[in-house]
Design a protein around this motif. Structure first.
Motif, PDB file in Angstrom:
ATOM      1  N   VAL A  25       0.848  -1.186   0.000  1.00  0.00           N
ATOM      2  CA  VAL A  25       0.000   0.000   0.000  1.00  0.00           C
ATOM      3  C   VAL A  25       0.884   1.237   0.000  1.00  0.00           C
ATOM      4  O   VAL A  25       1.867   1.304   0.743  1.00  0.00           O
ATOM      5  CB  VAL A  25      -0.923   0.024   1.249  1.00  0.00           C
ATOM      6  CG1 VAL A  25      -1.785   1.277   1.271  1.00  0.00           C
ATOM      7  CG2 VAL A  25      -1.790  -1.227   1.309  1.00  0.00           C
ATOM      8  N   ALA A  26       0.536   2.191  -0.856  1.00  0.00           N
ATOM      9  CA  ALA A  26       1.236   3.482  -0.885  1.00  0.00           C
ATOM     10  C   ALA A  26       0.216   4.573  -1.153  1.00  0.00           C
ATOM     11  O   ALA A  26      -0.648   4.423  -2.020  1.00  0.00           O
ATOM     12  CB  ALA A  26       2.316   3.494  -1.970  1.00  0.00           C
ATOM     13  N   GLN A  27       0.295   5.651  -0.421  1.00  0.00           N
ATOM     14  CA  GLN A  27      -0.597   6.797  -0.597  1.00  0.00           C
ATOM     15  C   GLN A  27      -2.062   6.371  -0.635  1.00  0.00           C
ATOM     16  O   GLN A  27      -2.853   6.865  -1.433  1.00  0.00           O
ATOM     17  CB  GLN A  27      -0.217   7.567  -1.858  1.00  0.00           C
ATOM     18  CG  GLN A  27       1.180   8.140  -1.778  1.00  0.00           C
ATOM     19  CD  GLN A  27       1.621   8.784  -3.072  1.00  0.00           C
ATOM     20  OE1 GLN A  27       1.282   8.315  -4.159  1.00  0.00           O
ATOM     21  NE2 GLN A  27       2.379   9.860  -2.961  1.00  0.00           N
ATOM     22  N   GLY A  28      -2.431   5.438   0.236  1.00  0.00           N
ATOM     23  CA  GLY A  28      -3.821   5.012   0.334  1.00  0.00           C
ATOM     24  C   GLY A  28      -4.297   4.125  -0.801  1.00  0.00           C
ATOM     25  O   GLY A  28      -5.475   3.842  -0.905  1.00  0.00           O
ATOM     26  N   ARG A  29      -3.356   3.674  -1.661  1.00  0.00           N
ATOM     27  CA  ARG A  29      -3.741   2.834  -2.796  1.00  0.00           C
ATOM     28  C   ARG A  29      -2.987   1.513  -2.728  1.00  0.00           C
ATOM     29  O   ARG A  29      -1.805   1.483  -2.386  1.00  0.00           O
ATOM     30  CB  ARG A  29      -3.424   3.528  -4.120  1.00  0.00           C
ATOM     31  CG  ARG A  29      -4.171   4.839  -4.281  1.00  0.00           C
ATOM     32  CD  ARG A  29      -3.914   5.502  -5.588  1.00  0.00           C
ATOM     33  NE  ARG A  29      -2.483   5.700  -5.821  1.00  0.00           N
ATOM     34  CZ  ARG A  29      -1.969   6.261  -6.896  1.00  0.00           C
ATOM     35  NH1 ARG A  29      -2.758   6.684  -7.854  1.00  0.00           N
ATOM     36  NH2 ARG A  29      -0.672   6.420  -7.031  1.00  0.00           N
ATOM     37  N   VAL A  30      -3.676   0.445  -3.102  1.00  0.00           N
ATOM     38  CA  VAL A  30      -3.004  -0.848  -3.196  1.00  0.00           C
ATOM     39  C   VAL A  30      -2.135  -0.825  -4.449  1.00  0.00           C
ATOM     40  O   VAL A  30      -2.603  -0.489  -5.539  1.00  0.00           O
ATOM     41  CB  VAL A  30      -4.033  -1.993  -3.277  1.00  0.00           C
ATOM     42  CG1 VAL A  30      -3.347  -3.323  -3.577  1.00  0.00           C
ATOM     43  CG2 VAL A  30      -4.835  -2.082  -1.982  1.00  0.00           C
ATOM     44  N   ILE A  31      -0.864  -1.172  -4.280  1.00  0.00           N
ATOM     45  CA  ILE A  31       0.035  -1.224  -5.427  1.00  0.00           C
ATOM     46  C   ILE A  31       0.369  -2.661  -5.820  1.00  0.00           C
ATOM     47  O   ILE A  31       0.811  -2.901  -6.936  1.00  0.00           O
ATOM     48  CB  ILE A  31       1.322  -0.403  -5.200  1.00  0.00           C
ATOM     49  CG1 ILE A  31       2.054  -0.853  -3.944  1.00  0.00           C
ATOM     50  CG2 ILE A  31       0.994   1.086  -5.148  1.00  0.00           C
ATOM     51  CD1 ILE A  31       3.413  -0.204  -3.753  1.00  0.00           C
ATOM     52  N   SER A  32       0.135  -3.612  -4.904  1.00  0.00           N
ATOM     53  CA  SER A  32       0.413  -5.004  -5.242  1.00  0.00           C
ATOM     54  C   SER A  32      -0.304  -5.948  -4.292  1.00  0.00           C
ATOM     55  O   SER A  32      -0.551  -5.613  -3.131  1.00  0.00           O
ATOM     56  CB  SER A  32       1.921  -5.283  -5.170  1.00  0.00           C
ATOM     57  OG  SER A  32       2.396  -5.132  -3.840  1.00  0.00           O
ATOM     58  N   VAL A  33      -0.644  -7.112  -4.840  1.00  0.00           N
ATOM     59  CA  VAL A  33      -1.127  -8.236  -4.041  1.00  0.00           C
ATOM     60  C   VAL A  33      -0.372  -9.447  -4.567  1.00  0.00           C
ATOM     61  O   VAL A  33      -0.364  -9.704  -5.771  1.00  0.00           O
ATOM     62  CB  VAL A  33      -2.649  -8.472  -4.209  1.00  0.00           C
ATOM     63  CG1 VAL A  33      -3.090  -9.738  -3.471  1.00  0.00           C
ATOM     64  CG2 VAL A  33      -3.450  -7.272  -3.722  1.00  0.00           C
ATOM     65  N   ASP A  34       0.317 -10.146  -3.650  1.00  0.00           N
ATOM     66  CA  ASP A  34       0.987 -11.359  -4.099  1.00  0.00           C
ATOM     67  C   ASP A  34       0.885 -12.440  -3.035  1.00  0.00           C
ATOM     68  O   ASP A  34       0.309 -12.227  -1.966  1.00  0.00           O
ATOM     69  CB  ASP A  34       2.412 -11.086  -4.564  1.00  0.00           C
ATOM     70  CG  ASP A  34       3.279 -10.389  -3.533  1.00  0.00           C
ATOM     71  OD1 ASP A  34       4.436 -10.146  -3.836  1.00  0.00           O
ATOM     72  OD2 ASP A  34       2.796 -10.104  -2.432  1.00  0.00           O
ATOM     73  N   PHE A  35       1.420 -13.599  -3.363  1.00  0.00           N
ATOM     74  CA  PHE A  35       1.186 -14.814  -2.591  1.00  0.00           C
ATOM     75  C   PHE A  35       2.522 -15.495  -2.286  1.00  0.00           C
ATOM     76  O   PHE A  35       2.808 -16.574  -2.789  1.00  0.00           O
ATOM     77  CB  PHE A  35       0.257 -15.742  -3.393  1.00  0.00           C
ATOM     78  CG  PHE A  35      -1.015 -15.061  -3.809  1.00  0.00           C
ATOM     79  CD1 PHE A  35      -2.145 -15.114  -3.013  1.00  0.00           C
ATOM     80  CD2 PHE A  35      -1.073 -14.348  -4.996  1.00  0.00           C
ATOM     81  CE1 PHE A  35      -3.309 -14.466  -3.385  1.00  0.00           C
ATOM     82  CE2 PHE A  35      -2.240 -13.696  -5.379  1.00  0.00           C
ATOM     83  CZ  PHE A  35      -3.360 -13.744  -4.565  1.00  0.00           C
ATOM     84  N   PRO A  36       3.368 -14.861  -1.460  1.00  0.00           N
ATOM     85  CA  PRO A  36       4.698 -15.416  -1.213  1.00  0.00           C
ATOM     86  C   PRO A  36       4.663 -16.616  -0.263  1.00  0.00           C
ATOM     87  O   PRO A  36       3.743 -16.756   0.548  1.00  0.00           O
ATOM     88  CB  PRO A  36       5.439 -14.246  -0.560  1.00  0.00           C
ATOM     89  CG  PRO A  36       4.364 -13.507   0.181  1.00  0.00           C
ATOM     90  CD  PRO A  36       3.143 -13.627  -0.714  1.00  0.00           C
ATOM     91  N   ALA A  37       5.690 -17.461  -0.359  1.00  0.00           N
ATOM     92  CA  ALA A  37       5.838 -18.562   0.594  1.00  0.00           C
ATOM     93  C   ALA A  37       6.131 -18.000   1.987  1.00  0.00           C
ATOM     94  O   ALA A  37       5.658 -18.529   2.991  1.00  0.00           O
ATOM     95  CB  ALA A  37       6.957 -19.490   0.143  1.00  0.00           C
ATOM     96  N   ARG A  38       6.906 -16.921   2.019  1.00  0.00           N
ATOM     97  CA  ARG A  38       7.195 -16.193   3.257  1.00  0.00           C
ATOM     98  C   ARG A  38       7.008 -14.711   2.987  1.00  0.00           C
ATOM     99  O   ARG A  38       7.424 -14.230   1.944  1.00  0.00           O
ATOM    100  CB  ARG A  38       8.659 -16.394   3.671  1.00  0.00           C
ATOM    101  CG  ARG A  38       8.961 -17.636   4.439  1.00  0.00           C
ATOM    102  CD  ARG A  38      10.442 -17.716   4.845  1.00  0.00           C
ATOM    103  NE  ARG A  38      11.106 -16.444   5.176  1.00  0.00           N
ATOM    104  CZ  ARG A  38      11.035 -15.823   6.352  1.00  0.00           C
ATOM    105  NH1 ARG A  38      10.319 -16.336   7.322  1.00  0.00           N
ATOM    106  NH2 ARG A  38      11.686 -14.689   6.554  1.00  0.00           N
ATOM    107  N   PRO A  39       6.402 -13.995   3.918  1.00  0.00           N
ATOM    108  CA  PRO A  39       6.235 -12.551   3.700  1.00  0.00           C
ATOM    109  C   PRO A  39       7.566 -11.821   3.837  1.00  0.00           C
ATOM    110  O   PRO A  39       8.523 -12.358   4.398  1.00  0.00           O
ATOM    111  CB  PRO A  39       5.274 -12.138   4.815  1.00  0.00           C
ATOM    112  CG  PRO A  39       5.507 -13.128   5.903  1.00  0.00           C
ATOM    113  CD  PRO A  39       5.858 -14.420   5.207  1.00  0.00           C
ATOM    114  N   GLN A  40       7.606 -10.602   3.323  1.00  0.00           N
ATOM    115  CA  GLN A  40       8.780  -9.748   3.517  1.00  0.00           C
ATOM    116  C   GLN A  40       9.017  -9.565   5.005  1.00  0.00           C
ATOM    117  O   GLN A  40       8.083  -9.536   5.806  1.00  0.00           O
ATOM    118  CB  GLN A  40       8.552  -8.382   2.863  1.00  0.00           C
ATOM    119  CG  GLN A  40       8.731  -8.403   1.379  1.00  0.00           C
ATOM    120  CD  GLN A  40       8.622  -7.007   0.778  1.00  0.00           C
ATOM    121  OE1 GLN A  40       8.163  -6.899  -0.329  1.00  0.00           O
ATOM    122  NE2 GLN A  40       9.051  -5.966   1.468  1.00  0.00           N
TER     123      GLN A  40
END
Length: 155
Positions: A25-40
């Motif tokens: 999320v940046a500036q109130g907008r979703v910029i990405s949705v992904d499905f990682p094995a482990r989160p950042q």
């Protein structure tokens, strides 16, 4: 946390998808949705959008149309994804139907159908922009997650 007051990476484990869903999320907008094995490493689990995604995966109808998604794609592809957002929860379309719904595209033009397919595979926000609702073209949603979303929506 609300969308407007925070930026960052948010991730939560969802057993239904056998892994994590991570939202940028940046500036109130979703910029990405992904499905990682482990989160950042810097991802946090607390965000109201992840609450909504969890409820959706458990069968609560939600089309996520009110969620602002930053679409940094070529204009025609952006229009395809904007048209896809108009497909209601629980309904599906074909790639040709989506081309017809998109201003400036011709469902009989192979280049325009390629634009539709490119938009779907380049979708930055799977689930929120329901590429799982297109019956005959792959999207950015992993196949197992797309199958789950179709089951949830009765497609």
């Amino acid at each position: 946390m609300g969308m407007d007051d925070v930026a960052g990476i948010f991730a939560r484990e969802f057993p239904a998808v056998d892994g994590y869903i991570q939202v940028g999320v940046a500036q109130g907008r979703v910029i990405s949705v992904d499905f990682p094995a482990r989160p950042q490493d810097d991802a946090t689990p607390d965000h109201d959008l992840l609450d909504r995604v969890g409820a959706y995966l458990n069968g609560d109808p939600d089309d996520f149309r009110d969620v602002t998604v930053a679409l940094t794609l070529p204009t025609d592809e952006r229009r395809v994804l904007e048209a896809l957002r108009e497909v209601p929860y629980g309904e599906a379309v074909t790639a040709e139907q989506l081309a017809r719904m998109t201003a400036g595209l011709d469902d009989e033009d192979e280049a325009d159908l390629r634009t539709v397919r490119d938009a779907l595979t380049g979708n930055p926000a799977p689930i929120l922009i329901g590429d799982h609702r297109v019956r005959d073209a792959p999207g950015a949603t992993p196949a197992d997650v797309a199958a789950l979303c179709r089951r949830v929506e009765g497609l």
